[in-house]
Design a protein around this motif. Structure first.
Motif, PDB file in Angstrom:
ATOM      1  N   LEU A  41      33.996  58.980  40.975  1.00  0.00           N
ATOM      2  CA  LEU A  41      34.704  57.813  41.517  1.00  0.00           C
ATOM      3  C   LEU A  41      36.188  58.086  41.703  1.00  0.00           C
ATOM      4  CD1 LEU A  41      32.904  54.930  39.615  1.00  0.00           C
ATOM      5  CD2 LEU A  41      32.797  55.450  42.063  1.00  0.00           C
ATOM      6  N   ARG A  42      36.793  58.790  40.766  1.00  0.00           N
ATOM      7  CA  ARG A  42      38.219  59.105  40.894  1.00  0.00           C
ATOM      8  C   ARG A  42      38.461  59.989  42.120  1.00  0.00           C
ATOM      9  NH1 ARG A  42      43.116  59.618  37.812  1.00  0.00           N
ATOM     10  NH2 ARG A  42      44.042  61.652  38.186  1.00  0.00           N
ATOM     11  N   ALA A  43      37.649  61.021  42.284  1.00  0.00           N
ATOM     12  CA  ALA A  43      37.809  61.908  43.445  1.00  0.00           C
ATOM     13  C   ALA A  43      37.547  61.157  44.748  1.00  0.00           C
ATOM     14  CB  ALA A  43      36.873  63.101  43.320  1.00  0.00           C
ATOM     15  N   ALA A  92      22.304  55.651  49.815  1.00  0.00           N
ATOM     16  CA  ALA A  92      23.556  55.200  50.426  1.00  0.00           C
ATOM     17  C   ALA A  92      24.738  55.435  49.484  1.00  0.00           C
ATOM     18  CB  ALA A  92      23.463  53.722  50.800  1.00  0.00           C
ATOM     19  N   LEU A  93      24.584  55.068  48.223  1.00  0.00           N
ATOM     20  CA  LEU A  93      25.671  55.274  47.264  1.00  0.00           C
ATOM     21  C   LEU A  93      25.948  56.748  47.027  1.00  0.00           C
ATOM     22  CD1 LEU A  93      24.869  52.473  44.661  1.00  0.00           C
ATOM     23  CD2 LEU A  93      26.721  52.511  46.343  1.00  0.00           C
ATOM     24  N   SER A  94      24.892  57.567  47.006  1.00  0.00           N
ATOM     25  CA  SER A  94      25.111  58.990  46.800  1.00  0.00           C
ATOM     26  C   SER A  94      25.827  59.613  48.004  1.00  0.00           C
ATOM     27  CB  SER A  94      23.791  59.708  46.517  1.00  0.00           C
ATOM     28  OG  SER A  94      22.956  59.714  47.649  1.00  0.00           O
ATOM     29  N   LEU A  95      25.561  59.113  49.203  1.00  0.00           N
ATOM     30  CA  LEU A  95      26.293  59.592  50.376  1.00  0.00           C
ATOM     31  C   LEU A  95      27.771  59.262  50.275  1.00  0.00           C
ATOM     32  CD1 LEU A  95      23.893  58.891  53.367  1.00  0.00           C
ATOM     33  CD2 LEU A  95      24.827  61.093  52.673  1.00  0.00           C
ATOM     34  N   VAL A  96      28.086  58.062  49.810  1.00  0.00           N
ATOM     35  CA  VAL A  96      29.487  57.681  49.639  1.00  0.00           C
ATOM     36  C   VAL A  96      30.165  58.627  48.651  1.00  0.00           C
ATOM     37  CG1 VAL A  96      31.044  55.898  48.749  1.00  0.00           C
ATOM     38  CG2 VAL A  96      29.155  55.267  50.237  1.00  0.00           C
ATOM     39  N   LEU A  97      29.525  58.872  47.513  1.00  0.00           N
ATOM     40  CA  LEU A  97      30.119  59.743  46.503  1.00  0.00           C
ATOM     41  C   LEU A  97      30.200  61.188  46.987  1.00  0.00           C
ATOM     42  CD1 LEU A  97      28.496  58.356  43.231  1.00  0.00           C
ATOM     43  CD2 LEU A  97      30.809  57.959  44.104  1.00  0.00           C
ATOM     44  N   GLY A 138      37.656  53.513  52.907  1.00  0.00           N
ATOM     45  CA  GLY A 138      36.758  54.581  53.350  1.00  0.00           C
ATOM     46  C   GLY A 138      35.374  54.423  52.758  1.00  0.00           C
ATOM     47  N   MET A 139      35.304  54.044  51.493  1.00  0.00           N
ATOM     48  CA  MET A 139      34.006  53.811  50.863  1.00  0.00           C
ATOM     49  C   MET A 139      33.266  52.687  51.581  1.00  0.00           C
ATOM     50  SD  MET A 139      35.116  54.205  46.867  1.00  0.00           S
ATOM     51  CE  MET A 139      33.515  53.886  46.159  1.00  0.00           C
ATOM     52  N   PHE A 170      24.146  66.407  43.621  1.00  0.00           N
ATOM     53  CA  PHE A 170      24.567  66.072  42.264  1.00  0.00           C
ATOM     54  C   PHE A 170      24.846  64.577  42.141  1.00  0.00           C
ATOM     55  CE2 PHE A 170      27.439  65.588  38.692  1.00  0.00           C
ATOM     56  CZ  PHE A 170      26.709  66.238  37.697  1.00  0.00           C
ATOM     57  N   ALA A 171      25.461  63.983  43.172  1.00  0.00           N
ATOM     58  CA  ALA A 171      25.696  62.542  43.154  1.00  0.00           C
ATOM     59  C   ALA A 171      24.382  61.783  43.114  1.00  0.00           C
ATOM     60  CB  ALA A 171      26.529  62.118  44.364  1.00  0.00           C
TER      61      ALA A 171
END
Length: 132
Positions: free
Chosen positions: A55-57, A102-107, A66-67, A9-10
């Protein structure tokens, strides 16, 4: 809903916003947003709501450090793949897709981390709600 679903979903959220193809929100608004302003605003608000939730979660579960650490690990993995010759960085589209991954993995990790931490440690966060 497992990690894979949260991550997909991210990825869908990020790629719906922007990707190297012509099928994304940014391209659509640039080309046709003036003709369909109400739809462009509605779609933009829906994307904004989804980003706020993710982003809030993510910030609540792993925080900014951590991000940064997850991005650093992904960056190091890409560096290793480049050094070993598995990856070439001369294609702009591939680079964009790698950034989206990469960004979707972070989210995805950020949204799943509280669940993983609770299962590993047995400790619930203060803001967790009792589950039945």
């Amino acid at each position: 809903m497992g990690f894979l679903a949260r991550w997909l979903f991210a990825l869908a959220l990020l790629t719906a916003t922007y990707n190297p193809t012509e099928y994304n929100y940014v391209q659509w608004v640039t080309q046709y947003g003036g003709q369909n302003l109400s739809i462009a605003v509605l779609a933009g608000l829906l994307l904004l709501i989804a980003y706020i939730i993710y982003l809030r979660a993510t910030l609540r579960s792993i925080g900014g450090i951590g991000m940064a650490l997850i991005l650093a690990v992904v960056g190091a993995m890409l560096w290793v793949a480049y050094d070993l010759g598995f990856l070439r960085l001369d294609n702009r589209n591939v680079n964009t897709w790698l950034g989206l991954l990469a960004l979707s993995l972070v989210l995805g990790i950020g949204l799943s981390w509280s669940i993983v931490r609770r299962r590993l440690s047995g400790q619930a966060d203060v803001d967790d709600v009792d589950e039945v």
